[in-house]
Design a protein around this motif. Structure first.
Motif, mmCIF file in Angstrom:
data_model
loop_
_atom_site.group_PDB
_atom_site.id
_atom_site.type_symbol
_atom_site.label_atom_id
_atom_site.label_comp_id
_atom_site.label_asym_id
_atom_site.label_seq_id
_atom_site.Cartn_x
_atom_site.Cartn_y
_atom_site.Cartn_z
ATOM 1 N N HIS A 103 8.959 -83.419 -70.553
ATOM 2 C CA HIS A 103 8.603 -83.259 -71.964
ATOM 3 C C HIS A 103 9.877 -83.095 -72.783
ATOM 4 O O HIS A 103 10.850 -82.481 -72.336
ATOM 5 N N THR A 104 9.881 -83.641 -73.991
ATOM 6 C CA THR A 104 11.063 -83.480 -74.831
ATOM 7 C C THR A 104 10.718 -83.411 -76.305
ATOM 8 O O THR A 104 9.658 -83.879 -76.737
ATOM 9 N N THR A 160 14.561 -80.617 -73.674
ATOM 10 C CA THR A 160 13.665 -81.024 -72.592
ATOM 11 C C THR A 160 13.111 -79.806 -71.853
ATOM 12 O O THR A 160 13.752 -78.763 -71.793
ATOM 13 N N SER A 161 11.907 -79.977 -71.298
ATOM 14 C CA SER A 161 11.286 -78.875 -70.567
ATOM 15 C C SER A 161 10.262 -79.417 -69.581
ATOM 16 O O SER A 161 9.758 -80.533 -69.733
ATOM 17 N N SER A 162 9.970 -78.593 -68.577
ATOM 18 C CA SER A 162 8.941 -78.962 -67.600
ATOM 19 C C SER A 162 8.604 -77.757 -66.740
ATOM 20 O O SER A 162 9.474 -76.948 -66.416
ATOM 21 N N HIS A 163 7.322 -77.658 -66.357
ATOM 22 C CA HIS A 163 6.938 -76.630 -65.392
ATOM 23 C C HIS A 163 7.241 -77.101 -63.968
ATOM 24 O O HIS A 163 7.208 -76.313 -63.031
ATOM 25 N N ASN A 164 7.542 -78.383 -63.843
ATOM 26 C CA ASN A 164 7.974 -78.949 -62.563
ATOM 27 C C ASN A 164 9.497 -78.825 -62.498
ATOM 28 O O ASN A 164 10.227 -79.715 -62.933
ATOM 29 N N VAL A 191 15.971 -77.368 -70.659
ATOM 30 C CA VAL A 191 17.349 -77.860 -70.632
ATOM 31 C C VAL A 191 17.651 -78.588 -71.937
ATOM 32 O O VAL A 191 16.920 -79.500 -72.328
ATOM 33 N N ASP A 192 18.703 -78.162 -72.612
ATOM 34 C CA ASP A 192 19.150 -78.832 -73.830
ATOM 35 C C ASP A 192 20.172 -79.898 -73.469
ATOM 36 O O ASP A 192 21.133 -79.616 -72.739
#
Length: 272
Positions: A103-104, A160-164, A191-192
């Motif tokens: 995701h971003t 950006t991000s993710s639960h994975n 994470v940027d």
């Protein structure tokens, strides 16, 4: 050493877990500024998301945004000392985002954009709507990041991000391997990504030059990995108690966590 300025990371440092600045901290910052100490907000955030706190603290200095990708002057309503990514670089990064299913949000010079509303963004949107109308930043839903990149004047950052976490780490490693991007963890699952060399430390150096202050005359507070460059570069680096051990190792010393009155206490010791 007589310090002339104090720099604050925001999330996890100046802000509590409820995205608030403690009243004790607000009062102490007001006292510090009346003594001529400059206060600078340093964040991975877009300037529009920093503005409510800037307004609350009645600041006048420029803010450091998107992990040092640019400085923003609210008085002049313009950015400077900026190092954005090219459209080609942004599209390369977007391809990696899609490859790893991350995701971003894409940050332009004007607005933050998203294609899909995830749980973090949903919570964040609730905070936005709780603000007075004149302080509410725009978070814009778009149909296509490709179109955003094509039409934007400037692209500063991908948030950006993710639960994975495995996928997020793989994405971060792939982006870093391009040797064009800085990938900095701003939270446990976020994470940027910006252009290589864009760090809070470099942003602080630009700000210090603009304000004609030596880096050794600045105190910096931080809690996360993207704060390490700033904590290391400032004359005095102070880590929050909620920081990971690796972050604490780059600070001169550690105080209480972001939900305590430790910042107010430390400011009183240092400046009053």
């Amino acid at each position: 050493m007589k310090y002339k300025a104090v720099a604050f990371d925001m999330d996890g440092t100046l802000l509590t877990n409820e995205r608030l600045i403690l009243p004790e901290t607000v009062k102490m910052i007001e006292k510090v500024t009346t003594k001529g100490i400059k206060v600078i907000l340093v964040s991975g955030r877009h300037h529009t998301i920093m503005h409510p706190y800037y307004y609350q603290l009645k600041l006048s200095t420029p803010v450091i945004c998107c992990n040092g990708s640019y400085l923003y002057d609210f008085g002049k309503q313009q950015f400077f000392a900026a190092k954005p990514m090219s459209k080609m670089q942004a599209k390369k990064l977007l391809k990696l985002v899609n490859t790893y299913g991350i995701h971003t949000l894409v940050y332009t010079d004007k607005v933050m954009t998203y294609e899909v509303l995830d749980d973090h963004l949903e919570s964040f949107s609730e905070w936005v709507t709780s603000l007075p109308k004149f302080l509410q930043p725009e978070i814009k839903k778009v149909d296509s990041f490709e179109k955003v990149i094509d039409e934007a004047n400037v692209i500063f950052k991908f948030a950006t991000s993710s639960h994975n976490l495995t996928a997020l780490k793989q994405f971060s490693q792939a982006a870093a391997a391009e040797n064009e991007f800085s990938c900095e963890w701003s939270w446990s699952n976020r994470v940027d990504v910006a252009i290589k060399g864009n760090t809070k430390g470099n942003g602080l150096a630009h700000w210090a030059k603009h304000e004609q202050i030596e880096l050794r005359e600045i105190v910096a507070f931080g809690d996360s990995y993207n704060d390490i460059s700033m904590l290391s570069l400032a004359g005095l680096g102070i880590a929050m108690g909620n920081a990971d051990d690796e972050v604490k190792a780059h600070a001169d010393y550690v105080i209480g966590d972001n939900n305590s009155q430790s910042i107010a206490t430390e400011l009183e010791k240092l400046f009053l």
